[in-house]
Design an enzyme around this catalytic site. Structure first.
Site, PDB file in Angstrom:
ATOM      1  N   GLY A 279       0.816  -1.203   0.000  1.00  0.00           N
ATOM      2  CA  GLY A 279       0.000   0.000   0.000  1.00  0.00           C
ATOM      3  C   GLY A 279       0.854   1.259   0.000  1.00  0.00           C
ATOM      4  N   HIS A 452     -18.851  -6.431 -35.322  1.00  0.00           N
ATOM      5  CA  HIS A 452     -18.469  -7.843 -35.248  1.00  0.00           C
ATOM      6  C   HIS A 452     -17.285  -8.096 -36.166  1.00  0.00           C
ATOM      7  CE1 HIS A 452     -18.827 -12.157 -34.880  1.00  0.00           C
ATOM      8  NE2 HIS A 452     -18.759 -12.245 -36.206  1.00  0.00           N
TER       9      HIS A 452
END
Ligand code: FAD
Ligand code: NAD
Length: 478
Positions: A279, A452
């Protein structure tokens, strides 16, 4: 005599430099104070993100990804590569050039926008004065401002059980600079940095062990996606051990002996390099003189309201040093908002739709709420999922792991969260963010035409699946 500005920004990371540019665009006389020194010990703009964060890590992820592909997936495409070799020094030099080009770009933008860059450490004094101590530690300049924006960023958290040792036990910055591939690499913390940098070195040939203190994996992500991610990372060879608490590290002739405990007892692992990635904490120590009375919370984060106003008039704070996710784009948006607020405009940040991305392979990306959060809040929701295994484009690419998950409000159908694991989902998530930002329903996405074959069709199909109408998978009944 002190130099006068409409706005003085402290910090030139993605929060501060963006704030400075937007202020200048809005006609405000702007200065930016920054103390970063690059590898050559010269002042450089860009903060953590450009110098030791987002950009160098993505450069290495890209390079190591290509190395992995040529070694492991080219053969599936009927391409045989022989004599493949790793030139780590060149890979690192490329990374350094990418960083250098981009930080020079910020310098150019400052020049083009007439922003004064003050090199050294800035400190907020009473009456909106900013003291700048030059890098030599000798000369001091005082700037006077009508407004001050604090953007000091964050630094890696260090832990007593694994004190840093130059080039051996390192933080994320050190992990971007190894001069050879570790044979066995330990990583403390299986969060974003642990996974990204662990992936880089695994792809380049290291055995990687990640020791994560939590029993759960990627707690901020949707649980279904996190579960899939853990399975896939383990399959790649990342040795992720959950519930592992590191107790001590000792460096000897055989490497670093890492002692840790889990629910089964005490263990030890010997590695030749260790990354500590547990962190980050805000850089707020000494940022403001005590007399200013700047309010910090118990974590050292600067207390701000939704417009990033601090408890002091005309003093704002943005980026990693304030509440919210420690992400570059979050800080930049706050910078833009604050500049516009200072210029008298109405502005806000859409905190609910900030995208999160983990740049592993497959990538993980999400925006909005998780399914577990909806359950905890008692919200009535519908869910649609679509696996990339059913996507023609993903199949053609030979990269069909993962899925798209759309969560929609059961009453209004509004999209509340989108969670993706799969190739290129760092790009796909932007479509979901736009949809959520526009208040779209899952039906709006279902009615939209997607080209597509594209990976984007998986988002379309997941939206259709919310209503049990996906075409390329069997839908769940009821
Ligand atoms: P910073 O970038 O930390 O910049 C703050 C600047 O202020 C620094 O230059 C600092 O030297 C300067 N400063 C501090 N105090 C003073 C002072 N008193 N006087 C003068 N100057 C001062 N985020 C993402 O969104 N995507 C990613 O892919 C990503 N990858 C990351 C990878 C790594 C390895 C790391 C460590 C972080 C990554 N992050 C990523 C997080 C991201 O880097 C931070 O969220 C972001 O840099 C925060 O921006 P900031 O402007 O608030 O602070
Ligand atoms: P993180 O919070 O993502 O992960 C830290 C992990 O370390 C957590 O899983 C935590 O449980 C674990 N941990 C804490 N103490 C421990 C201990 N003593 N022993 C073992 N495990 C321990 O933090 P990070 O990975 O260090 O990253 C810091 C910040 O930088 C994050 O907030 C992230 O948002 C940002 N970042 C973002 C990106 C990105 O957007 N792709 C990439 C890198 C970093």
């Amino acid at each position: 005599m002190a130099k006068q500005y409409d706005v003085v920004v402290i910090g030139a990371g993605p929060a501060g430099y963006v704030a400075a540019i937007r202020c200048a665009q809005l006609g405000l006389k702007t200065a930016c104070v920054d103390q970063w020194l690059g590898a050559d010990n010269q002042p450089v703009l860009g903060g953590t993100c450009l110098n030791v964060g987002c950009i160098p890590s993505k450069a290495l992820l890209e390079s190591s990804g290509r190395f992995e592909e040529i070694n492991h997936t080219f053969a599936d495409h009927g391409i045989t590569a022989s004599g493949v070799q790793l030139d780590l020094a060149k890979m690192m030099a490329r990374k350094a050039k990418v960083v250098g080009d981009l930080t020079q770009g910020i310098k150019g933008l400052f020049k083009a926008n007439g922003i004064d860059w003050h090199q050294g450490r800035g400190k907020l004094l009473p009456k909106l004065q900013v003291q700048v101590i030059a890098h030599d530690g000798q000369s001091e300049t005082i700037l006077e401002a009508k407004n001050v924006i604090l953007a000091p960023g964050s630094s890696s958290v260090e832990i007593g059980a694994a004190p840093l040792q130059d080039g051996v036990i390192v933080d994320s910055s050190g992990a971007l600079e190894f001069s050879e591939v570790p044979k066995r690499l330990g990583v403390i913390g299986a969060g974003v940095i642990g996974l990204e940098l662990g992936s880089v070195w695994r792809r380049l040939g290291a055995e990687v062990v990640l020791l994560e203190a939590q029993e759960s994996f990627l707690g901020a992500a949707d649980e279904q996606i996190a579960k899939d991610a853990l399975r896939q990372f383990k399959r790649q060879g990342l040795d992720i051990r959950l519930g592992a608490r590191v107790v001590s590290c000792e460096t000897g002739k055989d490497g670093i002996v890492v002692q840790y405990q889990d629910s089964k007892g005490d263990h030890s692992e010997t590695v030749d390099k260790l990354i500590v990635a547990v962190g980050r904490r805000p850089n707020t120590e000494g940022l403001a003189a005590d007399e200013v009375g700047l309010l910090l919370d118990e974590w050292g984060l600067i207390h701000v309201d939704e417009h990033c106003r601090t408890n002091q008039p005309s003093v704002y704070a943005i980026g990693d040093a304030v509440r919210g996710p420690m992400l570059a784009h979050k800080g930049s948006e706050e910078g833009v908002m604050v500049a516009e607020v200072i210029a008298g405009q109405k502005a806000e940040v859409s905190y609910d739709t900030i995208p999160s991305v983990i740049y592993t392979h497959p990538e993980i990306a999400w925006a909005g709420v998780t399914e577990q959060a909806l359950k905890a809040a008692g919200t009535d929701y519908r869910v649609g999922t679509f696996p990339f295994a059913a996507s023609g484009r993903a199949r053609a690419a030979g990269d069909s792991a993962g899925m798209v998950k759309v969560l929609a409000d059961a009453t209004t159908d509004r999209v509340l969260g989108v969670h993706i694991i799969g190739a290129h989902c760092s790009e796909l998530i932007a479509q979901a963010v736009i949809a959520m930002e526009m208040g779209a329903s899952s039906e709006d996405l279902a009615l939209t035409i997607f080209a597509h074959p594209t990976l984007s069709e998986a988002l379309h199909e997941a939206a259709l699946a919310v209503d049990g109408r996906a075409i390329h998978i069997p839908n769940k009944k009821g």
